[in-house]
Motif scaffolding. Structure first.
Motif, PDB file in Angstrom:
ATOM      1  N   LYS A   1       0.794  -1.230  -0.015  1.00 44.46           N
ATOM      2  CA  LYS A   1      -0.091  -0.008   0.067  1.00 44.46           C
ATOM      3  C   LYS A   1       0.676   1.503   0.016  1.00 44.46           C
ATOM      4  O   LYS A   1       0.525   2.151  -0.698  1.00 44.46           O
ATOM      5  CB  LYS A   1      -0.880   0.004   1.329  1.00 44.46           C
ATOM      6  CG  LYS A   1      -2.208  -0.862   1.133  1.00 44.46           C
ATOM      7  CD  LYS A   1      -2.983  -0.933   2.157  1.00 44.46           C
ATOM      8  CE  LYS A   1      -4.076  -1.734   1.953  1.00 44.46           C
ATOM      9  NZ  LYS A   1      -5.242  -1.309   0.966  1.00 44.46           N
ATOM     10  N   ILE A   2       1.939   1.240   0.685  1.00 41.44           N
ATOM     11  CA  ILE A   2       2.940   2.391   0.764  1.00 41.44           C
ATOM     12  C   ILE A   2       3.313   2.486  -0.605  1.00 41.44           C
ATOM     13  O   ILE A   2       3.600   3.893  -1.125  1.00 41.44           O
ATOM     14  CB  ILE A   2       4.066   1.967   1.775  1.00 41.44           C
ATOM     15  CG1 ILE A   2       3.286   2.080   3.284  1.00 41.44           C
ATOM     16  CG2 ILE A   2       4.993   3.242   1.588  1.00 41.44           C
ATOM     17  CD1 ILE A   2       4.267   1.665   4.382  1.00 41.44           C
TER      18      ILE A   2
ATOM     19  N   TRP B   1       0.889   4.203  -2.780  1.00 41.14           N
ATOM     20  CA  TRP B   1       0.703   5.537  -2.359  1.00 41.14           C
ATOM     21  C   TRP B   1       1.960   6.324  -3.246  1.00 41.14           C
ATOM     22  O   TRP B   1       1.617   7.643  -3.731  1.00 41.14           O
ATOM     23  CB  TRP B   1       0.731   5.768  -0.949  1.00 41.14           C
ATOM     24  CG  TRP B   1       0.781   7.100  -0.508  1.00 41.14           C
ATOM     25  CD1 TRP B   1      -0.445   7.945  -0.433  1.00 41.14           C
ATOM     26  CD2 TRP B   1       1.947   8.026  -0.051  1.00 41.14           C
ATOM     27  NE1 TRP B   1       0.067   9.273   0.064  1.00 41.14           N
ATOM     28  CE2 TRP B   1       1.415   9.151   0.288  1.00 41.14           C
ATOM     29  CE3 TRP B   1       3.154   7.818   0.007  1.00 41.14           C
ATOM     30  CZ2 TRP B   1       2.381  10.159   0.715  1.00 41.14           C
ATOM     31  CZ3 TRP B   1       4.023   8.611   0.485  1.00 41.14           C
ATOM     32  CH2 TRP B   1       3.578  10.126   0.819  1.00 41.14           C
TER      33      TRP B   1
ATOM     34  N   LEU C   1      -5.048   6.975  -1.336  1.00 42.66           N
ATOM     35  CA  LEU C   1      -5.729   5.925  -0.403  1.00 42.66           C
ATOM     36  C   LEU C   1      -6.768   6.628   0.081  1.00 42.66           C
ATOM     37  O   LEU C   1      -6.693   7.900   0.558  1.00 42.66           O
ATOM     38  CB  LEU C   1      -4.486   5.802   0.581  1.00 42.66           C
ATOM     39  CG  LEU C   1      -3.080   4.904  -0.047  1.00 42.66           C
ATOM     40  CD1 LEU C   1      -2.200   4.754   1.142  1.00 42.66           C
ATOM     41  CD2 LEU C   1      -3.463   3.599  -0.659  1.00 42.66           C
TER      42      LEU C   1
ATOM     43  N   VAL D   1      -1.389   7.999   3.972  1.00 45.14           N
ATOM     44  CA  VAL D   1      -0.428   6.794   3.908  1.00 45.14           C
ATOM     45  C   VAL D   1      -0.234   6.346   5.408  1.00 45.14           C
ATOM     46  O   VAL D   1       0.438   5.435   5.720  1.00 45.14           O
ATOM     47  CB  VAL D   1       0.631   7.478   3.239  1.00 45.14           C
ATOM     48  CG1 VAL D   1       1.269   8.538   4.077  1.00 45.14           C
ATOM     49  CG2 VAL D   1       1.872   6.170   2.982  1.00 45.14           C
TER      50      VAL D   1
END
Length: 303
Positions: free
Chosen positions: A112-113, A116, A122, A192
């Motif tokens: 996910k980071i 981003w 997000l 984030v």
């Protein structure tokens, strides 16, 4: 089967371990259901990660209940030293479960980071996820304190390991709450913080799991007791009148009990009955100090 259940109920230590574990299990079931709902409805990766952590807690509660019951079985033809190692095995399995959960959390948060960083927007988590995190902190810290107090009272490795699992869940929920709160109340570019919090949770779980694995594997591989404990054993044995120079000490753990073997020197002119009596006195002293189920073997040599 009826006999086994009756023995389990009549054994105060096993009954207390079951009670502690069941209380933690009930809390875990309530929290994991609430966290999964809050994480999905509230669009929070950190809360879903926390829910998975709570699920691992529930699984380890089941492991403790099963293995503690097995460890209380008396010695038999195939287990001359009893079944205490099963409790150590339970602690090791808990460490493995924690490590597996941590790897999954780290991977999910890192992806996910990365997304981003590549420009993907997000979604900010909802307030429900934040309330779930705060509730988890309060409940899991309370269960940790209760479980740890019982672990020391019962001298149970498995309950102690499970207590640390509760504490790790409480502390991970603190990081989760911070990440979720920052993602909610700060600007969109700070969303984030939610996956960042999940990564921090994962790193903390890795640390706890490695600690449990190191201790569990050490006991399973017959690692000796700490130096300070061995020094105390030699001092106690040498304090018995007529006993000199305790040596060739060998120690290890059998579940939550110690196993001690040593040689001692005594006057070579005393009778066999007197030598046996003194050796028995050493054994009784060590069992009084470390518990009546301590395994002690004393070999007498003439001075």
């Amino acid at each position: 089967m009826r006999i086994k259940i009756k023995r389990a109920i009549e054994d105060p230590r096993e009954r207390d371990i079951y009670r502690v574990t069941l209380i933690g299990g009930v809390v875990n079931v309530v929290l994991l259901l609430f966290k999964f709902v809050a994480g999905i409805v509230g669009h929070s990766a950190a809360m879903v990660a926390d829910a998975v952590h709570s699920l691992s807690d529930f699984v380890t509660d089941v492991i403790v209940l099963v293995f503690v019951h097995i460890s209380r079985k008396p010695k038999d033809k195939s287990h001359d030293y009893g079944h205490g190692k099963y409790e150590t095995l339970a602690m090791t399995l808990i460490g493995i479960a924690l490590l597996a959960v941590a790897v999954g959390i780290l991977y999910s948060g890192a992806m996910k980071i990365v997304a981003w960083a590549n420009g993907e927007e997000l979604k900010a988590p909802g307030l429900l996820a934040l309330w779930a995190a705060l509730l988890s902190v309060v409940l899991k810290e309370a269960v940790y304190r209760y479980s740890m107090a019982k672990a020391r009272q019962l001298q149970s490795q498995a309950v102690e390991a499970n207590a640390w699992h509760h504490r790790s869940d409480a502390l991970s929920s603190v990081g989760t709450a911070i990440g979720i709160g920052g993602a909610i109340f700060l600007s969109q570019r700070w969303t984030v913080l939610d996956p960042v919090a999940s990564v921090i949770v994962g790193l903390f779980i890795v640390k706890v799991s490695i600690s449990l694995l190191r201790r569990g594997i050490g006991d399973l591989m017959e690692e000796s007791l700490p130096d300070e404990v061995e020094a105390e054993i030699l001092r106690l044995a040498g304090s018995v009148d007529g006993v000199t120079l305790p040596h060739d000490l060998r120690t290890r753990r059998i579940g939550n009990h110690y196993a001690i073997e040593m040689h001692i020197l005594m006057d070579g002119d005393i009778t066999l009955r007197e030598a046996h009596s003194k050796a028995s006195e050493v054994e009784a002293l060590l069992r009084k100090h470390y518990g009546r189920e301590t395994h002690v073997v004393v070999h007498v040599e003439p001075q």
